[in-house]
Motif scaffolding. Sequence first.
Motif, PDB file in Angstrom:
ATOM      1  N   THR A   1       3.198  10.411  -8.398  1.00 32.93           N
ATOM      2  CA  THR A   1       4.036  11.613  -8.395  1.00 32.93           C
ATOM      3  C   THR A   1       4.019  12.302  -7.041  1.00 32.93           C
ATOM      4  O   THR A   1       5.032  12.860  -6.596  1.00 32.93           O
ATOM      5  N   ARG A   2       2.876  12.261  -6.362  1.00 34.82           N
ATOM      6  CA  ARG A   2       2.731  12.920  -5.060  1.00 34.82           C
ATOM      7  C   ARG A   2       3.195  12.030  -3.904  1.00 34.82           C
ATOM      8  O   ARG A   2       3.017  12.364  -2.747  1.00 34.82           O
ATOM      9  N   SER A   3       3.785  10.877  -4.214  1.00 39.05           N
ATOM     10  CA  SER A   3       4.346   9.963  -3.200  1.00 39.05           C
ATOM     11  C   SER A   3       3.294   9.444  -2.220  1.00 39.05           C
ATOM     12  O   SER A   3       3.537   9.340  -1.018  1.00 39.05           O
ATOM     13  N   VAL A   4       2.114   9.115  -2.750  1.00 36.83           N
ATOM     14  CA  VAL A   4       1.052   8.522  -1.945  1.00 36.83           C
ATOM     15  C   VAL A   4       1.027   7.014  -2.208  1.00 36.83           C
ATOM     16  O   VAL A   4       0.726   6.592  -3.319  1.00 36.83           O
ATOM     17  N   PRO A   5       1.361   6.186  -1.208  1.00 34.45           N
ATOM     18  CA  PRO A   5       1.267   4.742  -1.434  1.00 34.45           C
ATOM     19  C   PRO A   5      -0.182   4.305  -1.596  1.00 34.45           C
ATOM     20  O   PRO A   5      -1.056   4.736  -0.837  1.00 34.45           O
ATOM     21  N   VAL A   6      -0.424   3.480  -2.588  1.00 32.49           N
ATOM     22  CA  VAL A   6      -1.775   2.975  -2.867  1.00 32.49           C
ATOM     23  C   VAL A   6      -1.776   1.471  -2.610  1.00 32.49           C
ATOM     24  O   VAL A   6      -1.028   0.724  -3.250  1.00 32.49           O
ATOM     25  N   LEU A   7      -2.610   1.042  -1.686  1.00 33.20           N
ATOM     26  CA  LEU A   7      -2.709  -0.367  -1.319  1.00 33.20           C
ATOM     27  C   LEU A   7      -4.006  -0.946  -1.858  1.00 33.20           C
ATOM     28  O   LEU A   7      -5.060  -0.305  -1.787  1.00 33.20           O
ATOM     29  N   GLY A   8      -3.947  -2.157  -2.343  1.00 37.45           N
ATOM     30  CA  GLY A   8      -5.158  -2.868  -2.754  1.00 37.45           C
ATOM     31  C   GLY A   8      -5.546  -3.854  -1.666  1.00 37.45           C
ATOM     32  O   GLY A   8      -4.739  -4.710  -1.290  1.00 37.45           O
ATOM     33  N   TYR A   9      -6.761  -3.736  -1.144  1.00 38.01           N
ATOM     34  CA  TYR A   9      -7.195  -4.650  -0.091  1.00 38.01           C
ATOM     35  C   TYR A   9      -7.722  -5.927  -0.726  1.00 38.01           C
ATOM     36  O   TYR A   9      -8.804  -5.954  -1.315  1.00 38.01           O
ATOM     37  N   ARG A  10      -6.905  -6.968  -0.638  1.00 38.57           N
ATOM     38  CA  ARG A  10      -7.217  -8.272  -1.222  1.00 38.57           C
ATOM     39  C   ARG A  10      -7.453  -8.181  -2.730  1.00 38.57           C
ATOM     40  O   ARG A  10      -8.245  -8.932  -3.304  1.00 38.57           O
ATOM     41  N   THR A  11      -6.768  -7.258  -3.370  1.00 34.48           N
ATOM     42  CA  THR A  11      -6.832  -7.118  -4.826  1.00 34.48           C
ATOM     43  C   THR A  11      -5.500  -6.589  -5.342  1.00 34.48           C
ATOM     44  O   THR A  11      -4.797  -5.859  -4.637  1.00 34.48           O
TER      45      THR A  11
END
Length: 303
Positions: free
Chosen positions: A173-183
């Motif tokens: 909702t807050r427009s924060v991209p979440v990246l998974g490092y090798r997951t």
Amino acid sequence: MRITDEVAGALADRLPVVALESTLLAHGLPPGRNREVATEVENAVRAAGAVPATIAVLDGQIRVGLTGTELDRLCAAGSGLAKLSARDLGPAIALHHDGATTIAGTSVIAHAAGIPVFGTGGLGGVHLPPPGDALSWDVSADLDVLSSTPITVVCSGVKSVLDISATIEVLETRSVPVLGYRTGFFPAFYRRESRFALSWRVETPEEVAAVVRAHREHGPGSGVLLTNPIPAADEMSQDLHDRLLAEGMARVAEDGVRGGDVTPVLLDHFHTASAGVSLDANVALVLSNVTLAAEVAVALHTS
């Protein structure tokens, strides 16, 4: 704001710098062990090619980068120090207090100092509802600060004592991209994976740097959350984790613990009832995260 010569020189020369929080040292680790970890964390950042900048407030002054003497003072004070979120910085400065900065407080200061990458342990999130309540209004300030501060935070997701699903929804909702490092799954701190899938996976620090640059140029001004699972060798077993969580929640219900006191009680139970397993896991994931943060800072610097 006082910036150490080492950090100021690195920023002036546009060299990679990694911000480090001080609440982990003051409130997250026991006396003695905290000072050892302070050195280990800074050494890990340097070994990966970046300059560490541990952040705190001492004598009412923001300190970006701490001397050895200041780290001694911070770690000796331990839990007696005020815990400073972003909202607490003004009062602590005006009233000349000492304090250890949380993820929210550290992010605000790091951005103001021109430090783009921050390595830490676990992000704050949405708390589980208190016993007998249908939902919780207790949401960490870390999430709102990340939504409005263009900094890259490297962490191992959130602790499983929080509401992981709700935390992910707030980040979306807050427009924060979440990246998974090798997951492809959101990490759960002591455990490498939760059951919640992520939309974006990255494999190298260079890919992270590319995402960060693109987000800065085209995104809404929010930060980037890079989630890095705890090293496999240091992961807590599922059986031990589930037992500790069930025991901790039962203790919370029995003692009538509510609000912001729930998570500290649960984490204290993890530390005391696991015979040090959770503490060792905490240190291992922090060292892994700050190393990755330094690698990302280097990639941003060289690209």
